[in-house]
Design a protein around this motif. Sequence first.
Motif, PDB file in Angstrom:
ATOM      1  N   ALA A 272      -2.430  10.404  -3.775  1.00  0.00           N
ATOM      2  CA  ALA A 272      -2.972  10.066  -2.454  1.00  0.00           C
ATOM      3  C   ALA A 272      -2.464  11.068  -1.412  1.00  0.00           C
ATOM      4  N   GLY A 273      -1.464  11.888  -1.775  1.00  0.00           N
ATOM      5  CA  GLY A 273      -0.939  12.867  -0.829  1.00  0.00           C
ATOM      6  C   GLY A 273       0.099  12.282   0.099  1.00  0.00           C
ATOM      7  N   LEU A 274       0.402  11.005  -0.079  1.00  0.00           N
ATOM      8  CA  LEU A 274       1.342  10.332   0.822  1.00  0.00           C
ATOM      9  C   LEU A 274       2.750  10.886   0.650  1.00  0.00           C
ATOM     10  N   GLY A 275       3.057  11.322  -0.589  1.00  0.00           N
ATOM     11  CA  GLY A 275       4.415  11.795  -0.884  1.00  0.00           C
ATOM     12  C   GLY A 275       4.882  12.842   0.108  1.00  0.00           C
ATOM     13  N   SER A 276       4.050  13.870   0.315  1.00  0.00           N
ATOM     14  CA  SER A 276       4.456  14.982   1.200  1.00  0.00           C
ATOM     15  C   SER A 276       4.589  14.497   2.636  1.00  0.00           C
ATOM     16  N   VAL A 277       3.784  13.520   2.986  1.00  0.00           N
ATOM     17  CA  VAL A 277       3.790  13.009   4.372  1.00  0.00           C
ATOM     18  C   VAL A 277       5.068  12.219   4.649  1.00  0.00           C
ATOM     19  N   LEU A 278       5.457  11.402   3.679  1.00  0.00           N
ATOM     20  CA  LEU A 278       6.623  10.534   3.900  1.00  0.00           C
ATOM     21  C   LEU A 278       7.872  11.361   4.189  1.00  0.00           C
ATOM     22  N   GLY A 279       7.899  12.592   3.658  1.00  0.00           N
ATOM     23  CA  GLY A 279       9.045  13.465   3.900  1.00  0.00           C
ATOM     24  C   GLY A 279       9.192  13.860   5.364  1.00  0.00           C
ATOM     25  N   LEU A 280       8.128  13.706   6.150  1.00  0.00           N
ATOM     26  CA  LEU A 280       8.173  14.094   7.570  1.00  0.00           C
ATOM     27  C   LEU A 280       8.664  12.965   8.464  1.00  0.00           C
ATOM     28  N   LEU A 281       8.819  11.771   7.893  1.00  0.00           N
ATOM     29  CA  LEU A 281       9.096  10.607   8.731  1.00  0.00           C
ATOM     30  C   LEU A 281      10.558  10.549   9.177  1.00  0.00           C
ATOM     31  N   ALA A 282      10.733  10.086  10.393  1.00  0.00           N
ATOM     32  CA  ALA A 282      12.090   9.894  10.939  1.00  0.00           C
ATOM     33  C   ALA A 282      12.627   8.533  10.512  1.00  0.00           C
ATOM     34  N   GLY A 283      11.722   7.635  10.104  1.00  0.00           N
ATOM     35  CA  GLY A 283      12.147   6.295   9.692  1.00  0.00           C
ATOM     36  C   GLY A 283      11.013   5.619   8.945  1.00  0.00           C
ATOM     37  N   PRO A 284      11.235   4.396   8.460  1.00  0.00           N
ATOM     38  CA  PRO A 284      10.178   3.721   7.688  1.00  0.00           C
ATOM     39  C   PRO A 284       8.972   3.375   8.577  1.00  0.00           C
ATOM     40  N   PRO A 285       7.764   3.341   7.983  1.00  0.00           N
ATOM     41  CA  PRO A 285       6.577   2.929   8.755  1.00  0.00           C
ATOM     42  C   PRO A 285       6.703   1.475   9.223  1.00  0.00           C
ATOM     43  N   GLU A 286       6.025   1.144  10.313  1.00  0.00           N
ATOM     44  CA  GLU A 286       5.960  -0.241  10.779  1.00  0.00           C
ATOM     45  C   GLU A 286       4.521  -0.735  10.603  1.00  0.00           C
ATOM     46  N   PHE A 287       4.374  -2.014  10.251  1.00  0.00           N
ATOM     47  CA  PHE A 287       3.049  -2.549   9.952  1.00  0.00           C
ATOM     48  C   PHE A 287       2.711  -3.738  10.855  1.00  0.00           C
ATOM     49  N   ILE A 288       1.469  -3.777  11.341  1.00  0.00           N
ATOM     50  CA  ILE A 288       0.939  -4.963  11.994  1.00  0.00           C
ATOM     51  C   ILE A 288      -0.227  -5.415  11.121  1.00  0.00           C
ATOM     52  N   GLU A 289      -0.051  -6.496  10.396  1.00  0.00           N
ATOM     53  CA  GLU A 289      -1.103  -6.961   9.486  1.00  0.00           C
ATOM     54  C   GLU A 289      -2.200  -7.655  10.272  1.00  0.00           C
ATOM     55  N   LEU A 290      -3.439  -7.420   9.880  1.00  0.00           N
ATOM     56  CA  LEU A 290      -4.594  -7.935  10.630  1.00  0.00           C
ATOM     57  C   LEU A 290      -5.589  -8.647   9.733  1.00  0.00           C
ATOM     58  N   SER A 291      -6.337  -9.569  10.352  1.00  0.00           N
ATOM     59  CA  SER A 291      -7.495 -10.178   9.678  1.00  0.00           C
ATOM     60  C   SER A 291      -8.701  -9.846  10.541  1.00  0.00           C
ATOM     61  N   PRO A 292      -9.419  -8.780  10.196  1.00  0.00           N
ATOM     62  CA  PRO A 292     -10.579  -8.386  10.999  1.00  0.00           C
ATOM     63  C   PRO A 292     -11.639  -9.483  11.059  1.00  0.00           C
ATOM     64  N   VAL A 293     -12.119  -9.770  12.262  1.00  0.00           N
ATOM     65  CA  VAL A 293     -13.106 -10.848  12.440  1.00  0.00           C
ATOM     66  C   VAL A 293     -14.517 -10.271  12.544  1.00  0.00           C
ATOM     67  N   GLY A 294     -14.638  -9.129  13.246  1.00  0.00           N
ATOM     68  CA  GLY A 294     -15.973  -8.509  13.371  1.00  0.00           C
ATOM     69  C   GLY A 294     -16.045  -7.637  14.611  1.00  0.00           C
ATOM     70  N   GLY A 295     -17.239  -7.094  14.851  1.00  0.00           N
ATOM     71  CA  GLY A 295     -17.468  -6.268  16.023  1.00  0.00           C
ATOM     72  C   GLY A 295     -18.066  -4.931  15.634  1.00  0.00           C
ATOM     73  N   PRO A 296     -18.578  -4.211  16.642  1.00  0.00           N
ATOM     74  CA  PRO A 296     -19.188  -2.911  16.380  1.00  0.00           C
ATOM     75  C   PRO A 296     -18.225  -1.963  15.674  1.00  0.00           C
ATOM     76  N   GLY A 297     -18.723  -1.332  14.632  1.00  0.00           N
ATOM     77  CA  GLY A 297     -17.910  -0.380  13.873  1.00  0.00           C
ATOM     78  C   GLY A 297     -17.568  -0.908  12.501  1.00  0.00           C
ATOM     79  N   LEU A 298     -17.661  -2.249  12.340  1.00  0.00           N
ATOM     80  CA  LEU A 298     -17.479  -2.820  11.008  1.00  0.00           C
ATOM     81  C   LEU A 298     -18.876  -3.016  10.438  1.00  0.00           C
ATOM     82  N   SER A 299     -19.073  -2.586   9.182  1.00  0.00           N
ATOM     83  CA  SER A 299     -20.416  -2.684   8.591  1.00  0.00           C
ATOM     84  C   SER A 299     -20.835  -4.151   8.523  1.00  0.00           C
TER      85      SER A 299
END
Lengths: 104, 104
Positions: free
Chosen positions: B77-104
């Motif tokens: 996925a190429g993530l390996g090389s990217v993770l090496g650039l990080l200053a710290g662990p990623p942060e996540f905000i989990e979502l439940s998409p409901v709808g709206g323009p831009g979602l098929s």
Amino acid sequence: MSGDRVGRYVRMVAVEGQGEALAAGLLRVAEGMRDAPGCELYVVNRTPDEDDAVWITEVWSDEAASEAALNRDLGEAGLGSVLGLLAGPPEFIELSPVGGPGLS
Amino acid sequence: MSGDRVGRYVRMVAVEGQGEALAAGLLRVAEGMRDAPGCELYVVNRTPDEDDAVWITEVWSDEAASEAALNRDLGEAGLGSVLGLLAGPPEFIELSPVGGPGLS
């Protein structure tokens, strides 16, 4: 930053127990944005971590398109009724979209 | 929450001065997600407020699609090389998409 696109995440928290009503109201606002010029994403999200929070994901072709749509009469956009459900002011994370699947 | 869709915002902060490199690396990862089954949004964003931060907006048709794509060999996925650039662990905000323009 590359390109003219602008975006933002908007976090809104409803008064207790009104998360679902807030999401439904914002979905109506989102549907109203479907024909707003330059609106690429206006996605309403709930979050499993916070029942009364709603996050909006926005991407606009440029700042002018974003301002025009959001400055429309609050009533017309339907935002007026939604703001009444909020426990506090919305929070914004301003973004400069770079690219990726989902952006035209 | 409505529907099976899942989403998240991922905040990643690069070591000082590497924000642009991090965004470029994540854009390569994003392009790799274009043909990932169930990938509806994988948008890379920078933010005017924080030069070294990158936010990813993800929406997947369901949890399984999200896990399959993200659990692919990090190298692939190429993530390996990217993770090496990080200053710290990623942060996540989990979502439940409901709808709206831009979602098929």
